[in-house]
Design an enzyme around this catalytic site. Structure first.
Site, PDB file in Angstrom:
ATOM      1  N   TYR A 116       7.751  11.574  -2.520  1.00 10.21           N
ATOM      2  CA  TYR A 116       6.741  10.860  -3.317  1.00 10.21           C
ATOM      3  C   TYR A 116       7.454  10.060  -4.393  1.00 10.21           C
ATOM      4  O   TYR A 116       8.447  10.504  -4.964  1.00 10.21           O
ATOM      5  CB  TYR A 116       5.774  11.849  -3.977  1.00 10.21           C
ATOM      6  CG  TYR A 116       4.780  11.195  -4.923  1.00 10.21           C
ATOM      7  CD1 TYR A 116       3.559  10.733  -4.464  1.00 10.21           C
ATOM      8  CD2 TYR A 116       5.084  11.023  -6.275  1.00 10.21           C
ATOM      9  CE1 TYR A 116       2.648  10.122  -5.317  1.00 10.21           C
ATOM     10  CE2 TYR A 116       4.183  10.412  -7.138  1.00 10.21           C
ATOM     11  CZ  TYR A 116       2.971   9.967  -6.659  1.00 10.21           C
ATOM     12  OH  TYR A 116       2.081   9.360  -7.496  1.00 10.21           O
ATOM     13  N   GLU A 204       2.614   3.009  -6.523  1.00  9.89           N
ATOM     14  CA  GLU A 204       2.718   4.344  -5.923  1.00  9.89           C
ATOM     15  C   GLU A 204       3.125   4.242  -4.463  1.00  9.89           C
ATOM     16  O   GLU A 204       2.543   3.479  -3.697  1.00  9.89           O
ATOM     17  CB  GLU A 204       1.383   5.082  -6.036  1.00  9.89           C
ATOM     18  CG  GLU A 204       1.447   6.522  -5.541  1.00  9.89           C
ATOM     19  CD  GLU A 204       0.116   7.237  -5.687  1.00  9.89           C
ATOM     20  OE1 GLU A 204       0.099   8.351  -6.232  1.00  9.89           O
ATOM     21  OE2 GLU A 204      -0.921   6.673  -5.269  1.00  9.89           O
TER      22      GLU A 204
END
Length: 321
Positions: A116, A204
């Site tokens: 991530y 993101e």
């Protein structure tokens, strides 16, 4: 301002961030053609809406997910047919969901690990911060609540960018093989440069994947931008998809008002953002639910205030202001 995944990947590709090849399509036939053109054994067919959680999301009235893998042109067409013009419900859309008007057909990847990565502005640090975690592909909110030790943060100066030593530190903490550290340095530094150069407020990547070849690739991309900086990014402003936005919020922006629609029944019209937040807090404190956030600002004229009332009253849920 938000944009779609395929648009974000075009911007990242131009900034030197590794992304996969893909095509946005609007018919099942185009999805079939895109699969053939990409020339990989497997493709991901992804719904394009301004909301996260698409992989776990579900189309109303069917078992179709927002992201599925296709292994043939016919497969790609079938998945696209099940998504296009359908309502997709995810954790971020709420139960009403959002209508899918286009899908992204993207080539497959040899995934070794899922990670991530995100960049946001941290007011406490007074700078942008790169966030990374080994918990790729998961809801980061859940990770933060249950295993916060898995979240790594690296603040960086927007003028100097992310330091090489910071990328090495992140690579070590993420458990990347040393042979991939140079690829990680290129990825993270290119990502942070793109964030600053485009005046983004959020970037993101979930998941960020380590491939079996040892490279890092952005398998997903979510970007939002500072509206106040769009005047110097005409190419970004042109990517706005008003079909994905609340009509009343578009109308308010055109009138120079700050409006966000909510689910309550008590409309709020306030001059000043802080006072507007306090008013909403008071409404909730006394058991009510605000129907909106609306800041007309300190210098609103009679036309803006009139339009503000019209916007609030266009919400059928509003019982009082």
């Amino acid at each position: 301002m938000k944009i779609h995944e395929y648009q974000a990947k075009d911007l990242l590709r131009a900034a030197g961030v590794p992304v996969l090849a893909g095509r946005v399509v609007r018919t099942p036939e185009e999805a079939s053609q895109a699969f053939t053109a990409l020339g990989t054994p497997v493709c991901a067919v992804k719904a394009q809406i301004h909301a996260g959680g698409r992989g776990k999301g579900q189309v109303k009235g069917s078992e179709q997910r927002g992201v599925e893998l296709a292994k043939s042109p016919e497969d790609a067409a079938r998945i696209a047919r099940g998504l296009l013009d359908q309502t997709l419900v995810t954790i971020q859309t709420g139960p009403e969901g959002q209508v899918v008007r286009q899908v992204f057909v993207e080539s497959g990847s040899n995934i070794e690990r899922e990670l991530y990565c995100a960049i946001l502005v941290d007011r406490a640090a007074g700078s942008p911060v790169l966030i990374a975690s080994t918990a790729g592909g998961m809801d980061i909110e859940e990770v933060a609540a249950t295993t916060p030790e898995l979240i790594l943060t690296e603040p960086f100066d927007p003028d100097r960018g992310l330091g090489a030593y910071q990328t090495r530190l992140l690579s070590a903490k993420l458990g990347l093989p040393t042979a991939s550290w140079r690829a990680a340095e290129h990825f993270f530094r290119s990502l942070t440069k793109a964030f600053v150069a485009l005046d983004a407020s959020l970037l993101e990547i979930n998941p960020l994947v380590l491939t079996k070849e040892g490279t890092l690739v952005a398998l997903d991309a979510k970007m939002t931008f500072d509206d106040n900086a769009l005047f110097r990014h005409k190419e970004v402003a042109a990517l706005r998809d008003e079909a994905e936005e609340e009509p009343a919020e578009i109308r308010a922006a055109a009138a120079g008002l700050s409006y966000v629609k909510l689910d309550g029944s008590i409309g709020c019209l306030v001059n000043g953002a802080g006072l507007a937040m306090s008013t909403m807090d008071l409404v909730k404190l006394h058991g009510g639910e605000p129907a909106n956030f609306l800041d007309v600002g300190g210098g609103a004229d009679v036309n803006q205030v009139t339009e503000a009332f019209r916007i609030i009253l266009s919400d059928a849920n509003v019982k009082a202001i």
